[in-house]
Design an enzyme around this catalytic site. Structure first.
Site, PDB file in Angstrom:
ATOM      1  CB  CYS A  90      -0.909  -0.010   1.226  1.00 28.93           C
ATOM      2  SG  CYS A  90      -2.093   1.362   1.275  1.00 28.93           S
ATOM      3  CG  ASP A  98      -0.856   3.925   5.342  1.00 30.00           C
ATOM      4  OD1 ASP A  98       0.010   4.417   6.088  1.00 30.00           O
ATOM      5  OD2 ASP A  98      -2.065   3.905   5.631  1.00 30.00           O
ATOM      6  CB  CYS A 151      -5.832  -0.414   4.691  1.00 31.57           C
ATOM      7  SG  CYS A 151      -5.597   0.033   2.956  1.00 31.57           S
ATOM      8  CG  HIS A 204      -1.440  -1.346   5.770  1.00 31.80           C
ATOM      9  ND1 HIS A 204      -1.948  -0.334   6.553  1.00 31.80           N
ATOM     10  CD2 HIS A 204      -1.624  -0.955   4.486  1.00 31.80           C
ATOM     11  CE1 HIS A 204      -2.403   0.642   5.782  1.00 31.80           C
ATOM     12  NE2 HIS A 204      -2.220   0.287   4.532  1.00 31.80           N
ATOM     13  NE  ARG A 228      -1.000   4.707   8.711  1.00 34.79           N
ATOM     14  CZ  ARG A 228      -2.272   4.422   8.995  1.00 34.79           C
ATOM     15  NH1 ARG A 228      -2.702   4.595  10.238  1.00 34.79           N
ATOM     16  NH2 ARG A 228      -3.077   3.980   8.062  1.00 34.79           N
TER      17      ARG A 228
END
Length: 209
Positions: free
Chosen positions: A43, A45, A107, A104, A47
């Protein structure tokens, strides 16, 4: 701190630290090219950085990241297919031996799809993208799970669906069938830094820390 200055500061730290320690590696990669054995689809993302999670050095993993780590199914109608192009390049040009799709915790793309973004004509590019997993959303919601389990199950199910979608590409399926390519799923918990990887039966198993 201005964002431009923040980027420059990070670069300067890299030049004084990791680059000094890995200077020879960078020279080899720049001269001889890349030869990663693993492709990781993750992803976007901020993080969830695969290089951090797997402590990977430059050149070790070929990484593509998109919203909700989705692998679209084969589409031969034309258009611009960034993720599909990356998969094709990894398999046909780099000869990777493993592709991991890693979902993850928490999400945003998954949460957006569950909230109906994939059915919203005004949701822009993101809505159109997550509409690829509307069927997954419907399957998960049909299970009647407790509310606090729905997002988690959806995050896992999207990984499973993406692994299935990978096999719709003939060049992927051919390599899998001949034993030259392995497909695995992964899932990372941001809060606990916990990693799960699918076993040979396709079940997620936690990796001992």
């Amino acid at each position: 701190m201005p964002l431009r200055k923040l980027l420059i500061q990070g670069y300067e730290t890299f030049r004084k630290g990791d680059f000094v320690n890995q200077k020879k590696l960078y020279e080899q990669l720049g001269t001889l090219g890349q030869h990663p054995k693993i492709m990781l689809i993750a992803c976007s993302d901020s993080r969830v950085d695969p290089s951090d999670i797997f402590n990977a050095y430059p050149g070790e993993m070929f990484v593509v990241r998109n919203v909700a780590n989705i692998v679209p199914p084969l589409d031969e109608t034309g258009g611009y297919h960034g993720t599909s192009a990356a998969i094709e390049y990894a398999v046909n040009n780099l000869g990777v031996e493993m592709i991991m799709v890693m979902g993850h915790e928490s999400c945003g793309g998954i949460q957006g799809c569950l909230a109906g973004m994939g059915h919203d004509p005004d949701a822009g590019y993101v809505g159109k993208w997550v509409s690829l997993i509307n069927d997954v959303r419907d399957r998960v919601l049909a299970k009647g799970l407790p509310e606090d389990r729905v997002t988690y199950e959806m995050e896992l199910e999207v990984v499973r669906q993406s692994l299935t979608n990978l096999t719709t590409f003939p060049f992927v399926k051919r390599k899998v069938d001949t034993g030259h390519l392995k497909l695995v799923g992964g899932y990372f918990s941001i809060i606990k830094a916990r990693l799960m990887i699918t076993n040979d039966d396709g079940e997620f198993e936690e990796v001992p820390a």
